[in-house]
Design an enzyme around this catalytic site. Structure first.
Site, mmCIF file in Angstrom:
data_model
loop_
_atom_site.group_PDB
_atom_site.id
_atom_site.type_symbol
_atom_site.label_atom_id
_atom_site.label_comp_id
_atom_site.label_asym_id
_atom_site.label_seq_id
_atom_site.Cartn_x
_atom_site.Cartn_y
_atom_site.Cartn_z
ATOM 1 N N HIS A 159 0.467 -0.814 -0.077
ATOM 2 C CA HIS A 159 0.178 -0.330 0.139
ATOM 3 C C HIS A 159 0.980 1.629 0.203
ATOM 4 C CE1 HIS A 159 -3.495 -2.217 0.381
ATOM 5 N NE2 HIS A 159 -3.098 -2.292 1.997
ATOM 6 N N ASP A 195 -2.822 -10.329 -2.696
ATOM 7 C CA ASP A 195 -3.935 -9.894 -1.003
ATOM 8 C C ASP A 195 -4.754 -9.692 -1.546
ATOM 9 O OD1 ASP A 195 -2.191 -8.618 1.592
ATOM 10 O OD2 ASP A 195 -4.258 -7.842 0.405
ATOM 11 N N HIS A 197 -6.889 -7.174 -0.750
ATOM 12 C CA HIS A 197 -6.659 -5.643 -0.598
ATOM 13 C C HIS A 197 -5.544 -5.535 -1.816
ATOM 14 C CE1 HIS A 197 -7.310 -6.334 3.801
ATOM 15 N NE2 HIS A 197 -8.295 -5.502 3.526
ATOM 16 N N ASP A 284 -4.906 -12.902 3.163
ATOM 17 C CA ASP A 284 -6.043 -12.694 3.961
ATOM 18 C C ASP A 284 -7.427 -12.416 3.125
ATOM 19 O OD1 ASP A 284 -4.936 -11.121 2.601
ATOM 20 O OD2 ASP A 284 -5.114 -8.649 2.954
#
Length: 340
Positions: A159, A195, A197, A284
């Protein structure tokens, strides 16, 4: 067995985040890496410590002013009257506001971050630099040993943009690994982000470049963090047009649906004539992850990795998210087993 690069420098880094209106210890805690390490030790993988961090490379991926800020923010924070246990932003530049860089620390905390889920504590810079060193060392060992390597990076990095932290990320480990591979002779590198996200930071760093292909499979940003990046129409710009592919998926995605997106992602990577692959590995996507809403199971991770391995590309795996701590070690170990 696989070479695992890891460092214990992360242990003192445990920041605070604003979660549903409450300031709490971050979901991204030290136990995550420790549990992965224990699972990999039980499988008999080879381990090594990272080389010294390449600050010059860090300053090529991230802006000089951001690195200067991040490396000094805590020391500046503790000089404030009544400073709290973590330094974090309270105001961010947004629509209708100036994007000018403030001179005050409080203003800079907002300028250099994009989310209140990420704060700075005394060991943050040390941990972030160590994670960056893990990533670049893993890339070096891939080139030197010509075998898939795994970088147990904590904190994660996908990120982090060139000049902002957020989403538990401070320095972009996957981007650093990709750039290292380019510096070591690759003409084009693919980054595959699995991931839950979207890796908005990695996307933004390479968005106008043709030498790095970025492909991400993730939760639809209409419903999920980071909300403001990760849409299918984001295909790159300038020289990077066509070098960015986003595959957003809805809540409840299981491996059957995920697998179809993975096929599309792998076809894109296969057609890119890449010399090496960086995987941003987030587990995740697991069905019991406390902050995610996909439904992959533990048995899906070896299958996912096996399909990626069929590309036949030199590969470095970089750890990103995964917050179901009871299963994180087993899930990461399962993924790595798919390459053996």
């Amino acid at each position: 067995m696989m070479l695992v690069v890891s460092s214990d420098a992360h242990h003192a880094h445990h920041s605070l985040e604003l979660d549903r209106g409450t300031l709490v210890p971050s979901w991204e805690g030290p136990d995550r890496a420790d549990l992965v390490l224990a699972a990999l030790e039980s499988q008999g993988h080879e381990f090594c410590a990272p080389n010294q961090a390449d600050l010059g490379l860090i300053r090529r991926i991230h802006t000089n002013d951001y690195v200067d800020f991040l490396s000094t923010a805590w020391d500046r924070w503790v000089k404030l009257d009544g400073f709290g246990p973590a330094a974090m932003g309270v105001v961010w530049p947004s629509r209708g506001l100036s994007t000018r860089r403030p001179s005050d620390l409080i203003g800079q905390l907002g300028y250099y971050s994009f989310a209140a889920d990420c704060s700075i504590v005394s060991a943050t810079w040390t941990a972030a630099v160590a994670a960056a060193a893990v990533a670049t060392t893993a890339a070096d060992r891939l080139v030197d040993d010509k075998a898939t390597t795994y970088g147990l990076c904590r904190p994660p990095g996908h990120h982090a943009t060139a000049d902002q932290f957020g989403g538990y990320c401070y320095l972009n480990n996957a981007a650093l690994a990709a750039q290292r591979l380019l510096d070591r002779g690759a003409e084009r590198v693919a980054v595959l982000d699995v991931d839950y996200h979207h890796g908005n930071g990695t996307q933004s760093i390479f968005y106008e470049r043709a030498d790095v292909l970025f492909v991400s499979i993730h939760a639809d940003p209409m419903d999920e963090f980071p909300w403001f990046a990760g849409y299918a129409e984001e295909e790159g710009s300038g020289q990077g047009i066509g070098s960015n592919l986003n595959l957003p998926l809805p809540y409840g995605t299981d491996f059957d649906r995920y697998g179809r997106a993975l096929d599309t992602a792998l076809a894109k990577v296969d057609s890119a004539s890449a010399d090496a692959l960086v995987i941003s590995l987030g587990v995740d996507t697991f069905e019991d992850d406390p902050i995610s809403k996909f439904e992959l199971t533990t048995r899906d991770y070896p299958a996912m990795a096996s399909r990626i391995a069929e590309l036949g590309l030199p590969t470095v795996v970089i750890q990103e998210g995964g917050y179901a701590v009871e299963a994180i070690g087993q899930n990461v170990a399962g993924f790595l087993s798919g390459f053996e």
